[in-house]
Enzyme design. Structure first.
Site, PDB file in Angstrom:
ATOM      1  N   GLN A 251      29.897 -45.831  44.059  1.00 46.43           N
ATOM      2  CA  GLN A 251      29.895 -47.148  43.420  1.00 46.43           C
ATOM      3  C   GLN A 251      30.856 -48.084  44.122  1.00 46.43           C
ATOM      4  O   GLN A 251      30.567 -49.268  44.333  1.00 46.43           O
ATOM      5  CB  GLN A 251      30.296 -46.997  41.944  1.00 46.43           C
ATOM      6  CG  GLN A 251      29.700 -48.044  41.032  1.00 46.43           C
ATOM      7  CD  GLN A 251      28.192 -47.947  40.968  1.00 46.43           C
ATOM      8  OE1 GLN A 251      27.629 -46.882  41.125  1.00 46.43           O
ATOM      9  NE2 GLN A 251      27.529 -49.061  40.759  1.00 46.43           N
ATOM     10  N   HIS A 254      29.951 -50.268  47.356  1.00 46.59           N
ATOM     11  CA  HIS A 254      29.070 -51.434  47.260  1.00 46.59           C
ATOM     12  C   HIS A 254      29.790 -52.709  47.643  1.00 46.59           C
ATOM     13  O   HIS A 254      29.268 -53.551  48.372  1.00 46.59           O
ATOM     14  CB  HIS A 254      28.556 -51.590  45.816  1.00 46.59           C
ATOM     15  CG  HIS A 254      27.305 -50.843  45.529  1.00 46.59           C
ATOM     16  ND1 HIS A 254      26.085 -51.173  46.076  1.00 46.59           N
ATOM     17  CD2 HIS A 254      27.075 -49.775  44.733  1.00 46.59           C
ATOM     18  CE1 HIS A 254      25.163 -50.342  45.639  1.00 46.59           C
ATOM     19  NE2 HIS A 254      25.734 -49.479  44.828  1.00 46.59           N
ATOM     20  N   GLU A 319      27.139 -50.808  33.186  1.00 43.13           N
ATOM     21  CA  GLU A 319      25.856 -50.834  33.894  1.00 43.13           C
ATOM     22  C   GLU A 319      25.326 -49.410  34.068  1.00 43.13           C
ATOM     23  O   GLU A 319      24.184 -49.109  33.739  1.00 43.13           O
ATOM     24  CB  GLU A 319      26.058 -51.496  35.255  1.00 43.13           C
ATOM     25  CG  GLU A 319      24.825 -51.529  36.131  1.00 43.13           C
ATOM     26  CD  GLU A 319      25.114 -52.035  37.531  1.00 43.13           C
ATOM     27  OE1 GLU A 319      24.158 -52.355  38.241  1.00 43.13           O
ATOM     28  OE2 GLU A 319      26.303 -52.098  37.928  1.00 43.13           O
ATOM     29  N   HIS A 320      26.161 -48.531  34.615  1.00 46.62           N
ATOM     30  CA  HIS A 320      25.809 -47.124  34.800  1.00 46.62           C
ATOM     31  C   HIS A 320      26.772 -46.274  33.986  1.00 46.62           C
ATOM     32  O   HIS A 320      27.987 -46.448  34.066  1.00 46.62           O
ATOM     33  CB  HIS A 320      25.933 -46.705  36.275  1.00 46.62           C
ATOM     34  CG  HIS A 320      25.166 -47.580  37.223  1.00 46.62           C
ATOM     35  ND1 HIS A 320      25.777 -48.549  37.992  1.00 46.62           N
ATOM     36  CD2 HIS A 320      23.852 -47.639  37.510  1.00 46.62           C
ATOM     37  CE1 HIS A 320      24.866 -49.154  38.734  1.00 46.62           C
ATOM     38  NE2 HIS A 320      23.683 -48.619  38.458  1.00 46.62           N
ATOM     39  N   ASP A 353      19.457 -45.103  41.577  1.00 43.98           N
ATOM     40  CA  ASP A 353      19.386 -46.199  42.542  1.00 43.98           C
ATOM     41  C   ASP A 353      18.120 -46.131  43.392  1.00 43.98           C
ATOM     42  O   ASP A 353      17.584 -47.165  43.799  1.00 43.98           O
ATOM     43  CB  ASP A 353      20.591 -46.157  43.483  1.00 43.98           C
ATOM     44  CG  ASP A 353      21.842 -46.734  42.862  1.00 43.98           C
ATOM     45  OD1 ASP A 353      21.741 -47.395  41.814  1.00 43.98           O
ATOM     46  OD2 ASP A 353      22.932 -46.535  43.432  1.00 43.98           O
ATOM     47  N   HIS A 412       4.433 -81.855   8.461  1.00 42.04           N
ATOM     48  CA  HIS A 412       4.011 -80.456   8.395  1.00 42.04           C
ATOM     49  C   HIS A 412       3.281 -80.194   7.070  1.00 42.04           C
ATOM     50  O   HIS A 412       2.198 -79.598   7.044  1.00 42.04           O
ATOM     51  CB  HIS A 412       5.232 -79.520   8.470  1.00 42.04           C
ATOM     52  CG  HIS A 412       5.783 -79.320   9.840  1.00 42.04           C
ATOM     53  ND1 HIS A 412       6.288 -80.346  10.596  1.00 42.04           N
ATOM     54  CD2 HIS A 412       5.918 -78.185  10.588  1.00 42.04           C
ATOM     55  CE1 HIS A 412       6.724 -79.870  11.752  1.00 42.04           C
ATOM     56  NE2 HIS A 412       6.498 -78.558  11.775  1.00 42.04           N
TER      57      HIS A 412
END
Length: 424
Positions: A251, A254, A319-320, A353, A412
């Protein structure tokens, strides 16, 4: 990695917007809206340091890129795309058109329709994200999207990276543009002489791409606004320190802003993981990036027990989320907020991934509390229908007129009342 108690952990999985980025992105969007292709070429020259004469990639170049993939990458893309297709088809299977009589003479319905035109953004930059081609294109195809275009920035030679181009061609994408950054998002949102506007933009990108997607939302749809990538690993004394270190480094490599977090009930595991990280960094060619991410954002939080570790994960909504503990299946139902969950030591986040069939475009910034990752559902619309006969009108008209009057919307109420006279 810093060793902290949870109450000492001040950082959260969230990003703070930079107003300077916002302003530069807005100026790019304005330029593309006003000057179209010329602005794209000018911005490409300024930011990518290369000139692109033809924005749309020729079919011959796509075919050549497919041939250049090589047997191994060709097979990996094809196999991963097949699994992604199977998973998306399974997601879509229960979603169907239907009609039913909710009251006598009142028929409600649902129609499932794909979005007509979608733009997929695929980052180039330091690393060509071939897998993002699969993640953006395949679920759109399964949903039945008629038109899929893809934008990716030029490399130093002024062309889309050949592996991205080859993967897109292998999946049948014919409309590909050599455009990156905020200018690509603006082009897909507003259209230019060459780029036809899209109905929705999906795919990851850097902070400028993310800000641009946020800025054009409403003019076009987007998947979501994402920030730096995140992983949170829950581990106990039984966990394999070598594998945890590998996943944290995966991770961290990245981006220097990546957020790798370990939550463990075992203080001794932290020492073993730290030693493994140092050992593995020595052999890692992306060590410079990974080291900065770990030093700035890497944290190990000591939890009193698994219950507290799960509470931390649910609050952070990563996220993960990896679960590397004894009997992980006993705890999965208690985990509520995550982009994607990886259960057990062999369910490496890296498999999510690339090759498992899951989609890796996932919510960050704690957005997993209220939204899910990219999927086939992002490419369909659930549209409703209503058919009413005279008997059905009599059943539901009075309620509608009363509610309209309560809101002070007399037109209406009149629209109902007039029909009531005709029914009688």
């Amino acid at each position: 990695m810093k060793l902290l108690k949870y109450e000492e952990y001040k950082t959260r999985f969230s990003a703070i917007g930079d107003p300077n980025i916002d302003e530069s992105v807005y100026s790019i969007i304005r330029g593309v809206r006003e000057k179209g292709d010329k602005a794209i070429r000018d911005f490409t020259k300024e930011f990518d340091k290369t000139e692109v004469r033809e924005l749309r990639v020729k079919k011959a170049d796509i075919s050549q890129a497919i041939d250049m993939l090589g047997e191994g990458l060709n097979r990996a893309v094809s196999s991963s795309a097949r699994r992604a297709k199977t998973f998306a088809q399974s997601q879509l299977k229960p979603i169907k058109d239907f009609r039913f009589e909710i009251e006598t003479g009142v028929i409600c319905g649902q129609v499932v329709n794909p979005i007509e035109r979608v733009g997929v953004y695929v980052p180039g930059g330091r690393y060509p994200l071939v897998s993002s081609v699969i993640m953006g294109v395949v679920p759109a195809q399964v949903a039945g999207v008629d038109e899929i275009c893809l934008c990716s920035p030029p490399d130093k030679s002024g062309k889309v990276h050949e592996s991205i181009l080859g993967a897109a061609g292998l999946l049948g994408v014919e409309e590909i543009y050599c455009v990156g950054g905020a200018q690509a998002i603006a082009a897909m949102a507003y259209g230019t002489e060459t780029v036809k506007r899209v109905d929705k933009i999906v795919g990851p990108g850097n902070k400028y791409v993310t800000q641009a997607k946020k800025a054009v939302y409403g003019v076009t749809g987007i998947d979501f606004v994402a920030g730096p990538t995140e992983v949170l690993i829950i581990a106990d004394e039984s966990a394999d320190a070598e594998l945890i270190a590998a996943d944290l480094l995966a991770q961290a490599e990245h981006d220097v802003e990546a957020i790798p977090v370990l939550v463990t009930t075992a203080r001794t595991l932290y020492d073993r993981v730290e030693a493994e990280i140092k050992k593995q960094l020595e052999k890692l060619d992306t060590a410079k990036t990974a080291r900065v991410a770990l030093e700035n954002n890497g944290v190990c939080i000591i939890a009193t027990d698994i219950e507290e570790a799960i509470s931390i994960a649910n609050e952070q909504a990563p996220e993960h989320l990896e679960l590397q503990i004894k009997k992980p299946g006993d705890w999965t139902r208690k985990l509520k907020n995550y982009g994607s969950l990886f259960i057990g030591e062999y369910a490496a986040e890296v498999l999510g991934d690339y090759s498992s069939g899951l989609n890796h475009t996932l919510p960050t910034n704690r957005a997993a509390r209220y939204t899910a990752g990219l999927s086939v559902f992002d490419f369909i619309r659930l549209q409703t229908t209503l058919q009413v006969d005279k008997k059905g009108f009599r059943k539901i008209a009075s309620d509608a007129e009363i509610l309209a009057r309560a809101e002070g919307l007399n037109a209406h109420a009149a629209a109902v009342r007039m029909r009531g006279r005709k029914v009688e």
